[in-house]
Design a protein around this motif. Structure first.
Motif, PDB file in Angstrom:
ATOM      1  N   LEU A 104       0.822  -1.213   0.000  1.00  0.00           N
ATOM      2  CA  LEU A 104       0.000   0.000   0.000  1.00  0.00           C
ATOM      3  C   LEU A 104       0.855   1.263   0.000  1.00  0.00           C
ATOM      4  N   PHE A 105       1.900   1.288   0.799  1.00  0.00           N
ATOM      5  CA  PHE A 105       2.784   2.457   0.826  1.00  0.00           C
ATOM      6  C   PHE A 105       3.451   2.657  -0.536  1.00  0.00           C
ATOM      7  N   ASN A 106       3.887   1.565  -1.166  1.00  0.00           N
ATOM      8  CA  ASN A 106       4.535   1.668  -2.479  1.00  0.00           C
ATOM      9  C   ASN A 106       3.562   2.160  -3.541  1.00  0.00           C
ATOM     10  N   ALA A 107       2.323   1.720  -3.444  1.00  0.00           N
ATOM     11  CA  ALA A 107       1.335   2.073  -4.461  1.00  0.00           C
ATOM     12  C   ALA A 107       0.796   3.488  -4.303  1.00  0.00           C
ATOM     13  N   ARG A 108       0.595   3.933  -3.055  1.00  0.00           N
ATOM     14  CA  ARG A 108      -0.075   5.208  -2.824  1.00  0.00           C
ATOM     15  C   ARG A 108       0.782   6.276  -2.171  1.00  0.00           C
ATOM     16  N   GLY A 109       1.830   5.860  -1.475  1.00  0.00           N
ATOM     17  CA  GLY A 109       2.621   6.808  -0.713  1.00  0.00           C
ATOM     18  C   GLY A 109       2.172   6.877   0.729  1.00  0.00           C
ATOM     19  N   TYR A 110       3.068   7.324   1.579  1.00  0.00           N
ATOM     20  CA  TYR A 110       2.832   7.323   3.020  1.00  0.00           C
ATOM     21  C   TYR A 110       1.591   8.124   3.415  1.00  0.00           C
ATOM     22  N   THR A 111       1.488   9.348   2.920  1.00  0.00           N
ATOM     23  CA  THR A 111       0.414  10.225   3.392  1.00  0.00           C
ATOM     24  C   THR A 111      -0.971   9.763   2.946  1.00  0.00           C
ATOM     25  N   ALA A 112      -1.052   9.030   1.843  1.00  0.00           N
ATOM     26  CA  ALA A 112      -2.356   8.617   1.309  1.00  0.00           C
ATOM     27  C   ALA A 112      -2.877   7.330   1.927  1.00  0.00           C
ATOM     28  N   VAL A 113      -2.059   6.689   2.751  1.00  0.00           N
ATOM     29  CA  VAL A 113      -2.457   5.413   3.359  1.00  0.00           C
ATOM     30  C   VAL A 113      -2.704   5.629   4.854  1.00  0.00           C
ATOM     31  N   SER A 114      -3.840   5.182   5.327  1.00  0.00           N
ATOM     32  CA  SER A 114      -4.160   5.280   6.749  1.00  0.00           C
ATOM     33  C   SER A 114      -4.059   3.908   7.400  1.00  0.00           C
ATOM     34  N   MET A 115      -4.014   3.900   8.696  1.00  0.00           N
ATOM     35  CA  MET A 115      -4.025   2.629   9.421  1.00  0.00           C
ATOM     36  C   MET A 115      -5.330   1.883   9.143  1.00  0.00           C
ATOM     37  N   ARG A 116      -6.413   2.613   8.982  1.00  0.00           N
ATOM     38  CA  ARG A 116      -7.684   1.968   8.648  1.00  0.00           C
ATOM     39  C   ARG A 116      -7.607   1.280   7.286  1.00  0.00           C
ATOM     40  N   ASP A 117      -6.956   1.929   6.308  1.00  0.00           N
ATOM     41  CA  ASP A 117      -6.788   1.307   4.986  1.00  0.00           C
ATOM     42  C   ASP A 117      -6.075  -0.033   5.112  1.00  0.00           C
ATOM     43  N   ILE A 118      -5.014  -0.043   5.901  1.00  0.00           N
ATOM     44  CA  ILE A 118      -4.234  -1.267   6.070  1.00  0.00           C
ATOM     45  C   ILE A 118      -5.063  -2.330   6.785  1.00  0.00           C
ATOM     46  N   ALA A 119      -5.743  -1.930   7.839  1.00  0.00           N
ATOM     47  CA  ALA A 119      -6.572  -2.891   8.581  1.00  0.00           C
ATOM     48  C   ALA A 119      -7.683  -3.447   7.703  1.00  0.00           C
ATOM     49  N   ASP A 120      -8.359  -2.578   6.959  1.00  0.00           N
ATOM     50  CA  ASP A 120      -9.454  -3.031   6.090  1.00  0.00           C
ATOM     51  C   ASP A 120      -8.950  -4.009   5.037  1.00  0.00           C
ATOM     52  N   SER A 121      -7.761  -3.751   4.482  1.00  0.00           N
ATOM     53  CA  SER A 121      -7.232  -4.633   3.442  1.00  0.00           C
ATOM     54  C   SER A 121      -6.855  -5.998   3.996  1.00  0.00           C
ATOM     55  N   LEU A 122      -6.667  -6.058   5.315  1.00  0.00           N
ATOM     56  CA  LEU A 122      -6.328  -7.317   5.977  1.00  0.00           C
ATOM     57  C   LEU A 122      -7.533  -7.953   6.657  1.00  0.00           C
ATOM     58  N   ALA A 123      -8.683  -7.289   6.550  1.00  0.00           N
ATOM     59  CA  ALA A 123      -9.908  -7.755   7.202  1.00  0.00           C
ATOM     60  C   ALA A 123      -9.689  -7.941   8.700  1.00  0.00           C
ATOM     61  N   MET A 124      -9.074  -6.939   9.318  1.00  0.00           N
ATOM     62  CA  MET A 124      -8.834  -6.994  10.745  1.00  0.00           C
ATOM     63  C   MET A 124      -9.211  -5.649  11.375  1.00  0.00           C
ATOM     64  N   ARG A 125      -9.325  -5.627  12.691  1.00  0.00           N
ATOM     65  CA  ARG A 125      -9.648  -4.386  13.383  1.00  0.00           C
ATOM     66  C   ARG A 125      -8.425  -3.463  13.392  1.00  0.00           C
ATOM     67  N   GLN A 126      -8.687  -2.169  13.242  1.00  0.00           N
ATOM     68  CA  GLN A 126      -7.595  -1.202  13.227  1.00  0.00           C
ATOM     69  C   GLN A 126      -6.781  -1.286  14.513  1.00  0.00           C
ATOM     70  N   ALA A 127      -7.460  -1.476  15.639  1.00  0.00           N
ATOM     71  CA  ALA A 127      -6.764  -1.547  16.923  1.00  0.00           C
ATOM     72  C   ALA A 127      -5.762  -2.693  16.964  1.00  0.00           C
ATOM     73  N   SER A 128      -6.022  -3.750  16.192  1.00  0.00           N
ATOM     74  CA  SER A 128      -5.116  -4.903  16.200  1.00  0.00           C
ATOM     75  C   SER A 128      -3.749  -4.565  15.613  1.00  0.00           C
TER      76      SER A 128
END
Length: 202
Positions: A18-42
């Motif tokens: 995700l960082f490589n595709a969009r860059g640091y500022t465009a990626v949120s922790m929620r984006d990463i969690a959603d792409s992994l089907a996990m809770r952001q808090a995890s």
């Protein structure tokens, strides 16, 4: 709570893509969690300090991976000519995930803390530039190439690798990868001018 190494690697793999595709500022922790089907808090089990810590650890992992690969190629071709060694390095780069690390880091540095930006800049030089610069310095000492700042030559080589990677993955060129590698090394070593085959001069 102890989290498995496999789970952490899965998070880092996804974050890296995700960082490589969009860059640091465009990626949120929620984006990463959603792409992994996990809770952001995890995610915070792996990186308690949040997104910047995750980015830095992902970048470190990527740089160390490149440093190890470059080191192995250089060590395995120690007795070879500079042309053979650069071809082997180019093939390694293109057999692995597209580099794009330098451009990604450059774009994202401004969003990082000064401490982290300086740390990653130093690590990028150590992992990518320094070993290739040392190879070029050795070639100069053997009289294989003319004298020029070795770090500058390393930068040219890495830029070529980025360009080839982008050209091949974007579909801009349909040239075979081995031809692209050969042409890139030839341009780096011999330039673009025609060589007179009778006397070897331009």
């Amino acid at each position: 709570m102890q989290v498995s190494t496999a789970a952490k690697e899965r998070v880092f793999d996804r974050a890296e893509r995700l960082f490589n595709a969009r860059g640091y500022t465009a990626v949120s922790m929620r984006d990463i969690a959603d792409s992994l089907a996990m809770r952001q808090a995890s995610l915070y089990y792996h990186v308690p300090e949040g997104k910047e810590q995750l980015y830095v650890e992902v970048a470190m992992r990527n740089l160390h991976r490149h440093e190890a690969g470059i080191g192995e190629v250089i060590a395995s071709t120690e007795a070879k000519s500079v042309e053979v060694r650069l071809r082997a390095l180019a093939e390694w780069f293109l057999d692995n995930a597209p580099l794009r690390l330098l451009s990604t880091l450059e774009t994202d540095m401004a969003a990082l803390s000064t401490e982290h930006a300086q740390f990653l800049t130093k690590l990028a030089y150590q992992a990518l530039f320094a070993p290739i610069a040392a190879l070029c310095a050795e070639a100069q000492e053997r009289g294989e190439i003319r004298a020029m700042n070795p770090a500058q030559l390393a930068g040219y080589f890495l830029s070529l690798m980025d360009g080839i990677s982008y050209s091949s993955t974007s579909g801009l060129v349909d040239t075979a990868m081995d031809v692209l590698v050969g042409d890139a090394v030839d341009v780096l070593l011999n330039g673009l001018r025609e060589i007179n085959t009778e006397n070897g001069k331009f």
